[in-house]
Design an enzyme around this catalytic site. Structure first.
Site, PDB file in Angstrom:
ATOM      1  N   ASP A  70     -55.028  10.215  34.351  1.00 59.46           N
ATOM      2  CA  ASP A  70     -53.726  10.508  34.943  1.00 59.46           C
ATOM      3  C   ASP A  70     -52.688   9.418  34.691  1.00 59.46           C
ATOM      4  O   ASP A  70     -51.577   9.475  35.230  1.00 59.46           O
ATOM      5  CB  ASP A  70     -53.865  10.721  36.453  1.00 59.46           C
ATOM      6  CG  ASP A  70     -54.420  12.096  36.793  1.00 59.46           C
ATOM      7  OD1 ASP A  70     -54.357  12.984  35.925  1.00 59.46           O
ATOM      8  OD2 ASP A  70     -54.904  12.280  37.931  1.00 59.46           O
ATOM      9  N   ARG A  95     -57.694   7.227  41.135  1.00 63.75           N
ATOM     10  CA  ARG A  95     -56.533   6.661  40.442  1.00 63.75           C
ATOM     11  C   ARG A  95     -56.289   5.185  40.762  1.00 63.75           C
ATOM     12  O   ARG A  95     -55.345   4.596  40.233  1.00 63.75           O
ATOM     13  CB  ARG A  95     -55.277   7.477  40.775  1.00 63.75           C
ATOM     14  CG  ARG A  95     -55.346   8.935  40.350  1.00 63.75           C
ATOM     15  CD  ARG A  95     -53.985   9.589  40.400  1.00 63.75           C
ATOM     16  NE  ARG A  95     -53.064   9.022  39.405  1.00 63.75           N
ATOM     17  CZ  ARG A  95     -51.786   9.384  39.284  1.00 63.75           C
ATOM     18  NH1 ARG A  95     -51.280  10.302  40.095  1.00 63.75           N
ATOM     19  NH2 ARG A  95     -51.013   8.828  38.359  1.00 63.75           N
ATOM     20  N   ARG A 140     -49.753  11.508  50.153  1.00 69.23           N
ATOM     21  CA  ARG A 140     -50.145  10.340  49.371  1.00 69.23           C
ATOM     22  C   ARG A 140     -49.585   9.056  49.988  1.00 69.23           C
ATOM     23  O   ARG A 140     -50.329   8.277  50.561  1.00 69.23           O
ATOM     24  CB  ARG A 140     -49.689  10.489  47.913  1.00 69.23           C
ATOM     25  CG  ARG A 140     -50.299  11.687  47.183  1.00 69.23           C
ATOM     26  CD  ARG A 140     -51.793  11.542  46.907  1.00 69.23           C
ATOM     27  NE  ARG A 140     -52.343  12.662  46.188  1.00 69.23           N
ATOM     28  CZ  ARG A 140     -52.325  12.803  44.876  1.00 69.23           C
ATOM     29  NH1 ARG A 140     -51.767  11.885  44.114  1.00 69.23           N
ATOM     30  NH2 ARG A 140     -52.864  13.866  44.305  1.00 69.23           N
ATOM     31  N   HIS A 169     -46.348  15.305  46.138  1.00 73.96           N
ATOM     32  CA  HIS A 169     -45.444  14.183  45.901  1.00 73.96           C
ATOM     33  C   HIS A 169     -44.009  14.669  46.083  1.00 73.96           C
ATOM     34  O   HIS A 169     -43.690  15.827  45.783  1.00 73.96           O
ATOM     35  CB  HIS A 169     -45.567  13.652  44.466  1.00 73.96           C
ATOM     36  CG  HIS A 169     -46.631  12.634  44.254  1.00 73.96           C
ATOM     37  ND1 HIS A 169     -47.243  12.448  43.031  1.00 73.96           N
ATOM     38  CD2 HIS A 169     -47.178  11.709  45.078  1.00 73.96           C
ATOM     39  CE1 HIS A 169     -48.139  11.472  43.121  1.00 73.96           C
ATOM     40  NE2 HIS A 169     -48.117  11.010  44.357  1.00 73.96           N
ATOM     41  N   CYS A 265     -42.894  13.379  36.422  1.00 74.39           N
ATOM     42  CA  CYS A 265     -44.160  12.656  36.555  1.00 74.39           C
ATOM     43  C   CYS A 265     -44.428  11.768  35.342  1.00 74.39           C
ATOM     44  O   CYS A 265     -45.035  10.704  35.469  1.00 74.39           O
ATOM     45  CB  CYS A 265     -45.322  13.630  36.738  1.00 74.39           C
ATOM     46  SG  CYS A 265     -45.423  14.393  38.361  1.00 74.39           S
TER      47      CYS A 265
END
Length: 275
Positions: A70, A95, A140, A169, A265
């Site tokens: 990612d 992540r 998150r 997000h 992103c």
């Protein structure tokens, strides 16, 4: 009559999807059973990079790290305001190793870099205008990271609660169209009732996305003040953007959509103090 618009040159950081795969699921978009076409993902990413450069923007490249699929989503690695960098700390274990990889690049390229105390996923949950930093929480980034960002950057931070896991997000639910004019577009149903009321108060003339355009990740967009690069599938946003004087540019990032990411992103803006 639409408002006259002008593009301003931007500096972006991107990371090639060399190691991009969907090998785990940390949001509703991700299904490891669905194969990713790695060659197509790279082609689509390169097309976005080349479009930025053709529009006169500078694109810096962050080297991808094996085992971090990612990392292509460079927006999550930090927030940069006035040449000052607040690094990221990731909420999901899958992540966490991305954070030091991003931080090392910023430390090599910026004089003022702060490693965060609280969980934040960079511009995934921080959206910057001249007046404010809009900050998402609920899935998150920690609410504590909002006060940390406010103290570090010296800009008012407006907390917004995300309630739909598909819009995990802030950058999947809201996009800055013109930071100087505090113009945004967003999907109201991604937010709590109180946060919707805040958005209506701050942005009474915002462009409101439909459920269909939000589901096409149409809010995961990047604007230079004139051109708005957004997923090609968000067709319902094209007319309203043109009516406001913007020039929408549809981009196909369908392979990256499989991980719940698109134009924004893949793009972190490196904002300088001079503009």
């Amino acid at each position: 009559m639409s408002t006259p618009r002008a593009a301003t040159p931007r500096r972006y950081l991107m990371c090639p999807p060399t190691h991009f795969r969907v090998t785990y699921s940390i949001n509703p978009w991700m299904d490891p059973a669905k194969p990713v076409d790695s060659a197509l993902a790279l082609f689509q990413w390169e097309d976005l990079r080349d479009r930025y450069r053709a529009l006169g923007h500078t694109v810096e490249i962050l080297d991808p790290v094996p085992g971090l699929p990612d990392m292509v989503f460079a927006a999550n690695g930090a927030t940069v305001v006035d040449d000052r960098v607040l690094g990221a700390r990731f909420a999901c274990e899958e992540r966490t190793a991305e954070a030091p990889a991003h931080l090392a690049w910023y430390q090599a390229n910026f004089a003022e870099v702060q490693e965060p105390r609280h969980i934040n996923e960079g511009e995934g949950d921080f959206a910057v205008t001249t007046s404010w930093i809009l900050a998402g929480q609920g899935f998150r980034s920690s609410l504590l990271s909002h006060s940390e960002a406010q103290e570090y950057f010296g800009r008012p931070v407006i907390s917004l609660e995300l309630t739909n896991p598909h819009y995990y997000h802030l950058d999947t639910a809201l996009s800055i169209l013109d930071g100087d004019q505090d113009e945004v577009m967003y999907y109201a149903e991604a937010f709590s009732p109180g946060s919707r009321a805040v958005l209506r108060r701050l942005f009474p003339d915002a462009l409101l996305a439909t459920a269909q355009d939000a589901a096409a990740l149409g809010l995961n967009a990047v604007s230079d003040g004139l051109h708005v690069l957004l997923p090609a599938g968000a067709k319902g946003l094209l007319g309203p953007l043109r009516a406001r004087g913007y020039e929408p540019v549809g981009v196909d990032l369908s392979e990256l959509h499989k991980a719940g990411g698109s134009v924004k992103c893949c793009t972190n803006e490196l904002r300088s103090a001079s503009g």
